[in-house]
Write a protein that holds these residues in place. Structure first.
Motif, short mmCIF file in Angstrom:
data_model
loop_
_atom_site.label_atom_id
_atom_site.label_comp_id
_atom_site.label_asym_id
_atom_site.label_seq_id
_atom_site.Cartn_x
_atom_site.Cartn_y
_atom_site.Cartn_z
N CYS B 214 -27.84 -4.13 -11.42
CA CYS B 214 -29.19 -3.77 -11.00
C CYS B 214 -30.23 -4.66 -11.67
O CYS B 214 -30.16 -4.90 -12.88
CB CYS B 214 -29.49 -2.31 -11.37
N ASN B 215 -31.21 -5.11 -10.91
CA ASN B 215 -32.26 -5.96 -11.41
C ASN B 215 -33.45 -5.12 -11.89
O ASN B 215 -34.04 -4.40 -11.09
CB ASN B 215 -32.71 -6.89 -10.28
N PRO B 216 -33.82 -5.16 -13.19
CA PRO B 216 -34.95 -4.34 -13.67
C PRO B 216 -36.28 -4.75 -13.03
O PRO B 216 -37.21 -3.97 -13.01
CB PRO B 216 -34.99 -4.61 -15.17
N SER B 218 -36.90 -5.13 -9.99
CA SER B 218 -37.06 -4.60 -8.63
C SER B 218 -38.14 -3.53 -8.62
O SER B 218 -38.22 -2.72 -9.53
CB SER B 218 -35.73 -4.02 -8.16
N PRO B 219 -39.02 -3.51 -7.59
CA PRO B 219 -40.08 -2.49 -7.55
C PRO B 219 -39.56 -1.10 -7.21
O PRO B 219 -40.24 -0.11 -7.46
CB PRO B 219 -41.03 -2.99 -6.46
N ARG B 220 -38.34 -1.00 -6.64
CA ARG B 220 -37.84 0.32 -6.27
C ARG B 220 -36.62 0.67 -7.11
O ARG B 220 -35.94 -0.23 -7.61
CB ARG B 220 -37.52 0.36 -4.78
N PRO B 221 -36.31 1.98 -7.23
CA PRO B 221 -35.11 2.38 -7.96
C PRO B 221 -33.89 1.70 -7.36
O PRO B 221 -33.79 1.50 -6.16
CB PRO B 221 -35.07 3.89 -7.75
N CYS B 222 -32.92 1.37 -8.23
CA CYS B 222 -31.80 0.51 -7.85
C CYS B 222 -30.92 1.15 -6.77
O CYS B 222 -30.56 2.32 -6.85
CB CYS B 222 -30.96 0.24 -9.10
N GLN B 224 -27.32 0.85 -5.58
CA GLN B 224 -26.06 0.21 -5.93
C GLN B 224 -24.90 0.69 -5.06
O GLN B 224 -23.83 0.09 -5.10
CB GLN B 224 -25.74 0.43 -7.42
#
Lengths: 364, 344
Positions: B214-216, B218-222, B224
């Motif tokens: 997961c990319n921190p 990112s504007p939205r929750p991950c 996966q």
């Protein structure tokens, strides 16, 4: 009766001056160390500025920076003075400056001590700043489209990953705020609408945490949603599960981290303070012994060096009197009408026998 | 045919000896730096040793460490030689030492150059090693209960988070591997049974990745799980979504990191190599010019110095012959002697 007098021969004096010269240069280096410690502390606090509420925390690194710079200047001057002190002629140049220099350095070492003590006493301010700051950061976690808050999500995620912590006091803090933005909620779905309605303030709360709370050491893939629901996951009991998420709260993690840094910095500053104090003592001995040499007239003779000429109490009293009379130099002494010759006993000299003449008989 | 002939006055000899002494101390420092860089590179390679299949790449830091130590020794002796060079009484004692000294120095200096070339040339070997190592790491991700592999999950998770990468070449590598252990799969559930049945090898494959991808930023929750399923998530299109997971593959990330390290180290070692070459050439010049005035009454005359007395090839054979003779002595009698013995 002098305080802690020591006898100094000429060679001892010269050696003292040379040693003090070297020590003063070492003190310049420690001044640079103080300065860089202040910069380091400032950088560390600024790095997590987003997570700390407004407070007086910046005063500590600012104090260290200022003290470090002043230390460099003072010790550089001190080195120059001590270098010249080997030669009694050159000492005459510095004679008048030395006492004010020593007094200034004494007050400066006090400020170094204050700086060290500030490092240890920041505890309470730090805790308060962290509590408020983290609470706000978690509240604005979802606001990645609001200018000024768009990087808070990344900051909090990176914080939780780096410090291996979750939430303010624990992972349950995430259950009490809406951390999923409305932009990503499907309002047409029944489940979403039900959840929103069941909350008083219309917030979408769930028993889930962001991915950054996941514990790397867990043997199973991370469970971040429906954490309290044992039946949602196979072979899972959330009461006994300790390795799934980070158990520590971020406030405690950050507080421990900053307390460690502050204590190390404070200890270093204390050691530097002791070093400066010893250098100051040496300079004082050198100054008093050289002044006594000048008083006695012979540059090669032995002389006494001391910390204070009279005892503590007498010096304090005389200094206090000086300060009292400092304000009075403009005033006139009205008790004798300003005439300095009134009330003075007669001091006439009456010839070799010093016998006053008989008073002449008065004519009747 | 003399190589590199140069006339040196007495003053020039003195100056050469002085500058050379300083230069050789700098070169010793350079040797120490090379050794430290070799140690540092070896530590860095060992840190990620679990995702590398073989240790072929370790020849680069090993060579650097050997060359660094040798360089320190060579330059130390060079400084001693030029300290004694101007004193005709002390210089002769170095006479027998000089030939092996130059032989060794040239050998180790060439080795230094080879190590620089190696650090650029081993890229392919590193890439292959990482490819196999990462593939195994991803395959054994779920085996946290197997001794010897229980820390693979931790290693891969930490690696992906630290280097901001996902999978071997990209995140799709996770789709081809069962990364959820059977211990955590509910075999009574229909969905699980269907999925396992639909796979030839009976593996539970999903279009999902571990949380460490997961990319921190990112504007939205991950997201996966069900990555390729656009309808499973609101306002989501997986073809255009770039910020959700890390796009880069871990192999590429690690190769980029290590090549950056080795390029920097290569540049530094190359400059140390040039410094050492100049030191050796100057010592040779000084030595030959001092030998020309040896045994004379007046040592302050001009003299000639040279680099090589004979041509390059002849000098090389001169050095290599004793080594070859040593090797021949251990062998069986050469074939001509055998033919002679056979004929008689």
């Amino acid at each position: 009766m002098a305080v802690l007098p020591i006898k100094f021969t000429k060679t001892k004096r010269d050696k003292l001056a040379q040693v003090l010269w070297v020590l003063n240069w070492i003190s310049v280096v420690t001044g640079i160390i103080l300065f860089s410690l202040g910069i380091f502390l400032k950088v560390e606090i600024n790095k997590r500025q987003d997570l700390m509420a407004e407070s007086q925390l910046q005063s500590v690194p600012n104090m260290l920076i200022a003290v470090g710079l002043i230390a460099c200047v003072i010790n550089f001057l001190g080195g120059k003075i001590c270098y010249d002190c080997v030669d009694t002629n050159k000492f005459l140049r510095w004679k008048l400056v030395m006492l004010p220099y020593i007094i200034c350095t004494f007050f400066f070492t006090l400020s170094v001590l204050v700086g060290a003590l500030m490092c240890y006493s920041m505890h309470g301010q730090l805790e308060e700043a962290l509590t408020l700051g983290l609470r706000d950061a978690m509240r604005y976690y979802k606001d990645t489209d609001t200018p000024g808050r768009c990087f808070l999500k990344r900051t909090v995620d990176q914080l939780q990953i780096q410090f291996q912590c979750c939430g303010n006091e624990g992972y349950r803090d995430w259950f009490q705020i809406q951390w999923v933005s409305n932009r990503y909620l499907d309002m047409s779905q029944r489940e979403v609408v039900d959840r929103l309605r069941s909350n008083v303030e219309g917030k979408y709360l769930m028993d889930g945490v962001p991915f950054s709370c996941c514990n790397v050491n867990s043997p199973r893939p991370c469970i971040q949603y429906q954490i309290t629901n044992n039946s949602a996951h196979f072979n899972y009991d959330f009461h006994t599960e300790e390795l799934n998420l980070w158990m520590k709260g971020c406030r405690q993690a950050l507080r421990d981290y900053y307390t460690n840094i502050m204590h190390s910095v404070g200890l270093t500053v204390l050691i530097i303070w002791l070093f400066e104090l010893s250098v100051l003592t040496g300079v004082r001995y050198l100054q008093t012994s050289l002044e006594n040499v000048l008083r006695q007239g012979d540059p090669e003779c032995e002389s006494d060096g001391w910390l204070l000429e009279n005892s503590f109490v007498e010096t304090a009293r005389s200094n206090f009197n000086i300060i009292k009379h400092l304000g009075k130099f403009n005033q006139i002494n009205i008790s004798s009408n300003g005439d300095p010759n009134i009330d003075k006993p007669p001091t006439a000299h009456y010839g070799p026998d010093n016998v006053p003449p008989k008073p002449l008989p008065m004519a009747s | 045919m003399v190589v590199g002939k140069m006339k040196l006055t007495f003053q020039k000899r003195v100056k050469l000896a002085q500058y050379l002494w300083m230069l050789s101390w700098f070169a010793t420092l350079g040797g120490a730096v090379t050794f430290t860089l070799g140690c540092f590179l070896k530590t860095e390679l060992r840190r990620r040793g679990e995702v590398m299949d073989n240790t072929d790449i370790h020849c680069v830091p090993n060579t650097l460490m050997i060359v660094g130590l040798a360089s320190m020794g060579i330059n130390y002796f060079a400084s001693r030689i030029c300290q004694d060079a101007l004193d005709p009484g002390r210089f002769p004692r170095w006479k027998t030492f000089l030939k092996p000294f130059f032989g060794c120095s040239v050998f180790f200096t060439t080795l230094m150059l080879i190590s620089v070339i190696l650090s650029y040339a081993m890229k392919g070997s590193l890439e292959t090693s990482l490819k196999i190592g990462l593939k195994n790491g991803i395959r054994f991700y779920k085996d946290t209960d197997t001794p010897g592999r229980c820390f693979q999950k931790q290693t891969i998770d930490r690696l992906q988070m630290e280097f901001q990468c996902c999978g071997n070449s990209n995140y799709r590598d996770w789709f081809e591997v069962q990364w959820i252990s059977n211990r955590y799969l509910d075999f009574s559930s229909k969905e699980v049974k269907d999925r396992i049945k639909s796979n030839v090898d009976g593996r539970y494959l999903i279009d999902g990745v571990p949380f460490s991808c997961c990319n921190p930023s990112s504007p939205r929750p991950c997201i996966q799980y069900r990555i390729t399923n656009n309808t499973a998530h609101y306002n989501y299109e997986h073809q255009t979504e770039e910020l959700n997971l890390f796009i880069r593959g871990c192999r590429e990330a690690l190769v980029y990191y290590y090549m950056g390290l080795m390029n920097t180290i290569g540049a530094v070692v190359l400059s140390v190599f040039l410094l050492q070459c100049s030191v050796l050439a100057s010592v040779r010049l000084l030595q030959t010019s001092m030998e020309a005035v040896a045994g004379q009454e007046n040592v302050e005359v001009d003299s000639e110095g040279y680099l090589l007395e004979k041509g390059v090839k002849e000098t090389f054979m001169e050095y290599v012959d004793p080594v070859l003779k040593l090797l021949w002595m251990n062998q069986v009698t050469p074939p001509e002697a055998k033919a002679e013995a056979g004929a008689s």
